[in-house]
Design an enzyme around this catalytic site. Structure first.
Site, PDB file in Angstrom:
ATOM      1  N   SER A 134      77.342   4.068  15.970  1.00  0.00           N
ATOM      2  CA  SER A 134      77.505   3.365  14.703  1.00  0.00           C
ATOM      3  C   SER A 134      76.709   4.042  13.597  1.00  0.00           C
ATOM      4  CB  SER A 134      76.985   1.936  14.896  1.00  0.00           C
ATOM      5  OG  SER A 134      76.779   1.322  13.660  1.00  0.00           O
ATOM      6  N   TYR A 142      70.368  -4.490  18.483  1.00  0.00           N
ATOM      7  CA  TYR A 142      71.697  -3.879  18.613  1.00  0.00           C
ATOM      8  C   TYR A 142      71.625  -2.401  18.243  1.00  0.00           C
ATOM      9  CZ  TYR A 142      76.348  -2.377  17.187  1.00  0.00           C
ATOM     10  OH  TYR A 142      77.499  -1.646  17.022  1.00  0.00           O
ATOM     11  N   LYS A 195      72.098   1.486  20.417  1.00  0.00           N
ATOM     12  CA  LYS A 195      72.919   2.657  20.049  1.00  0.00           C
ATOM     13  C   LYS A 195      72.048   3.912  20.014  1.00  0.00           C
ATOM     14  CE  LYS A 195      76.783   0.422  19.609  1.00  0.00           C
ATOM     15  NZ  LYS A 195      77.691   0.446  20.766  1.00  0.00           N
TER      16      LYS A 195
HETATM   17  P1  NAD Z   1      84.520  -6.152  20.400  1.00  0.00           P
HETATM   18  O1  NAD Z   1      83.473  -7.150  20.733  1.00  0.00           O
HETATM   19  O2  NAD Z   1      85.754  -6.607  19.747  1.00  0.00           O
HETATM   20  O3  NAD Z   1      84.932  -5.339  21.715  1.00  0.00           O
HETATM   21  C1  NAD Z   1      84.034  -5.103  22.779  1.00  0.00           C
HETATM   22  C2  NAD Z   1      84.743  -5.510  24.061  1.00  0.00           C
HETATM   23  O4  NAD Z   1      83.879  -5.251  25.160  1.00  0.00           O
HETATM   24  C3  NAD Z   1      85.092  -7.002  24.100  1.00  0.00           C
HETATM   25  O5  NAD Z   1      86.450  -7.136  24.452  1.00  0.00           O
HETATM   26  C4  NAD Z   1      84.180  -7.583  25.191  1.00  0.00           C
HETATM   27  O6  NAD Z   1      84.802  -8.625  25.877  1.00  0.00           O
HETATM   28  C5  NAD Z   1      83.925  -6.349  26.048  1.00  0.00           C
HETATM   29  N1  NAD Z   1      82.643  -6.337  26.760  1.00  0.00           N
HETATM   30  C6  NAD Z   1      81.412  -6.566  26.255  1.00  0.00           C
HETATM   31  N2  NAD Z   1      80.477  -6.433  27.223  1.00  0.00           N
HETATM   32  C7  NAD Z   1      81.160  -6.092  28.363  1.00  0.00           C
HETATM   33  C8  NAD Z   1      80.763  -5.813  29.691  1.00  0.00           C
HETATM   34  N3  NAD Z   1      79.489  -5.891  30.084  1.00  0.00           N
HETATM   35  N4  NAD Z   1      81.721  -5.502  30.594  1.00  0.00           N
HETATM   36  C9  NAD Z   1      83.030  -5.446  30.237  1.00  0.00           C
HETATM   37  N5  NAD Z   1      83.446  -5.708  28.995  1.00  0.00           N
HETATM   38  C10 NAD Z   1      82.521  -6.022  28.068  1.00  0.00           C
HETATM   39  O7  NAD Z   1      83.815  -5.015  19.533  1.00  0.00           O
HETATM   40  P2  NAD Z   1      84.466  -3.815  18.721  1.00  0.00           P
HETATM   41  O8  NAD Z   1      84.338  -4.128  17.280  1.00  0.00           O
HETATM   42  O9  NAD Z   1      85.786  -3.480  19.288  1.00  0.00           O
HETATM   43  O10 NAD Z   1      83.412  -2.681  19.038  1.00  0.00           O
HETATM   44  C11 NAD Z   1      83.613  -1.757  20.110  1.00  0.00           C
HETATM   45  C12 NAD Z   1      82.420  -0.832  20.179  1.00  0.00           C
HETATM   46  O11 NAD Z   1      82.238  -0.201  18.918  1.00  0.00           O
HETATM   47  C13 NAD Z   1      81.091  -1.530  20.487  1.00  0.00           C
HETATM   48  O12 NAD Z   1      80.321  -0.678  21.315  1.00  0.00           O
HETATM   49  C14 NAD Z   1      80.450  -1.659  19.131  1.00  0.00           C
HETATM   50  O13 NAD Z   1      79.054  -1.702  19.219  1.00  0.00           O
HETATM   51  C15 NAD Z   1      80.907  -0.384  18.467  1.00  0.00           C
HETATM   52  N6  NAD Z   1      80.918  -0.461  16.991  1.00  0.00           N
HETATM   53  C16 NAD Z   1      81.622  -1.453  16.373  1.00  0.00           C
HETATM   54  C17 NAD Z   1      81.608  -1.536  14.990  1.00  0.00           C
HETATM   55  C18 NAD Z   1      82.340  -2.635  14.279  1.00  0.00           C
HETATM   56  O14 NAD Z   1      82.067  -2.877  13.107  1.00  0.00           O
HETATM   57  N7  NAD Z   1      83.303  -3.307  14.889  1.00  0.00           N
HETATM   58  C19 NAD Z   1      80.877  -0.598  14.233  1.00  0.00           C
HETATM   59  C20 NAD Z   1      80.178   0.402  14.911  1.00  0.00           C
HETATM   60  C21 NAD Z   1      80.214   0.468  16.303  1.00  0.00           C
END
Ligand code: NAD
Ligand code: UDP
Length: 346
Positions: free
Chosen positions: A128, A153, A157
């Site tokens: 991120s 969080y 990362k």
């Molecule tokens: P999200 O919460 O929609 O998707 C994450 C998925 O992982 C969910 O479906 C959840 O059920 C699953 N999950 C969580 N812990 C788990 C585990 N222990 N075992 C199996 N499944 C698990 O989030 P997102 O927005 O799709 O983000 C995806 C990735 O991108 C994450 O790592 C997040 O930190 C990173 N990210 C997101 C953003 C954002 O703004 N959305 C920005 C930067 C980085």
């Protein structure tokens, strides 16, 4: 430098994961989905099958469970892993640091144990822009220093990025990409999948979409006295379909060369203020979004946006969707799904 077919997508039913599944299919990769449904639901799988007109191999399991996770590797020849699975709510991570450290770090470590054991040569990690902390300049380059995180969080990362660097030093044959996402918004053009946060949204776009459908009364803009042209904060909002494409381009690169560890910003390279985004939403959808100005939100960065030069030169990544497209697609998803992922028939 080997052919990639089967891609384990952890967190594949989440917001970014589900869109990435669609892009993977478009480019003839075969995604194998792992998700524990902690922040998603089975209906997303149903919708992915509708959009892509095919079935998927899905494992409902928790990546922190070492034994269960191994089943995926035993039953499939995994060529690459895209690791999305993590908790991502900044505020919650401050209140429940252990929950975040446990889930995000143990999931990562377990996945890496099996990457090594089952000789998987390709790994993509969801990082991120938060790793840049409070920037002293924009745009942000991949070479800019990673700064101490202001919340657990962000710490997860940064820690995982460091662990990947250590790992890569002694496993140069493994292709590893750290993708630093800026602010993903938008939804699949079908309107069948998109961002569906639990409870009252913390992030700007899902808040706006819920105001648009009357679920929330008005948006509060956190601060209008920042040193920007209109006084509101600036971010790099990138369409989730573009972001998803960035993962495919990374796998394409892995197939052509041995990259070792690479880091890419995934954004548009353009900053948009909160007010600009709200105005774009109103124009693009011909909807009024009532808003008021409130105090600044603690810990907010005034301005951050990416330099996308490196991703463009080395991956061929360039955001195609405009901010209007983002606003249209976010709104389309929300209008079609005012009550979230209600079951629809195939
Ligand atoms: P999200 O919460 O929609 O998707 C994450 C998925 O992982 C969910 O479906 C959840 O059920 C699953 N999950 C969580 N812990 C788990 C585990 N222990 N075992 C199996 N499944 C698990 O989030 P997102 O927005 O799709 O983000 C995806 C990735 O991108 C994450 O790592 C997040 O930190 C990173 N990210 C997101 C953003 C954002 O703004 N959305 C920005 C930067 C980085
Ligand atoms: N924001 C806002 N009202 C909200 C939610 C967010 O004014 O209800 C602002 C927030 O202060 C920031 C921008 O919108 O300037 C983007 O916030 P978001 O949480 O979506 O992303 P992040 O700050 O984590 O990059």
């Amino acid at each position: 430098m080997s052919e990639i077919k089967n891609v384990l997508v952890s967190g594949g039913l989440g917001y970014i994961g589900s869109h990435t599944i669609c892009q993977l299919v478009q480019h003839n990769y075969n995604p194998i989905i792992v998700d524990n449904l902690s922040n998603s639901c089975l209906e997303v799988l149903n919708r992915l099958e509708i959009i892509n007109n095919r079935k998927f191999k899905f494992y409902q399991l928790d990546c922190t469970n070492l034994e269960e996770l191994e089943i995926v590797f035993k039953e499939n020849k995994i060529d690459a892993i895209i690791h999305f699975a993590a908790y991502k709510a900044v505020g919650e991570s401050v209140k429940e640091p252990l929950k975040y450290y446990f889930n995000n770090l143990i999931s990562y470590l377990n996945i890496m144990m099996y990457l090594e054991k089952y000789k998987v040569k390709n790994f993509v990690f969801s990082s991120s822009a938060t790793v840049y902390g409070i920037p002293n300049h924009v745009p942000l380059f991949e070479t800019d220093p990673v700064q101490k995180a202001t919340n657990p969080y962000g710490s997860t990362k940064i820690m995982i990025e460091e662990m990947l660097e250590d790992y890569s030093k002694v496993h140069k044959d493994i292709n590893i990409a750290i993708l630093r996402y800026f602010n993903p918004i938008g939804a699949h053009p079908s309107g069948l999948i998109g961002e569906q946060p639990n409870g009252i949204p913390n992030n700007l776009m899902p808040y706006i979409t819920q105001v648009a459908i009357g679920k929330l009364e008005k948006l509060t803009i956190f601060g209008n006295d920042y040193p920007t042209s209109d006084g509101t904060c600036i971010r790099d909002y990138v369409h989730v379909m573009d972001l998803a494409e960035g993962h495919v381009l990374t796998l394409n690169k892995f197939q052509k060369e041995n990259t070792g560890l690479v880091i890419y910003n995934l954004g548009t390279g353009k900053g948009t203020s909160v007010l600009e985004l709200v105005n774009a939403y109103m124009q693009a959808n011909n909807i009024k979004i009532p808003y008021v100005f409130g105090p600044r939100r603690q810990g907010d960065v005034v301005s951050n946006y990416a330099s996308t030069k490196k991703a463009e030169t080395e991956l061929g990544f360039k955001a195609k969707y405009t901010i209007y497209d983002c606003c249209k697609d976010s709104n389309h998803f929300q209008q079609l799904n005012p009550n979230g992922f209600v079951k629809i028939n195939k």
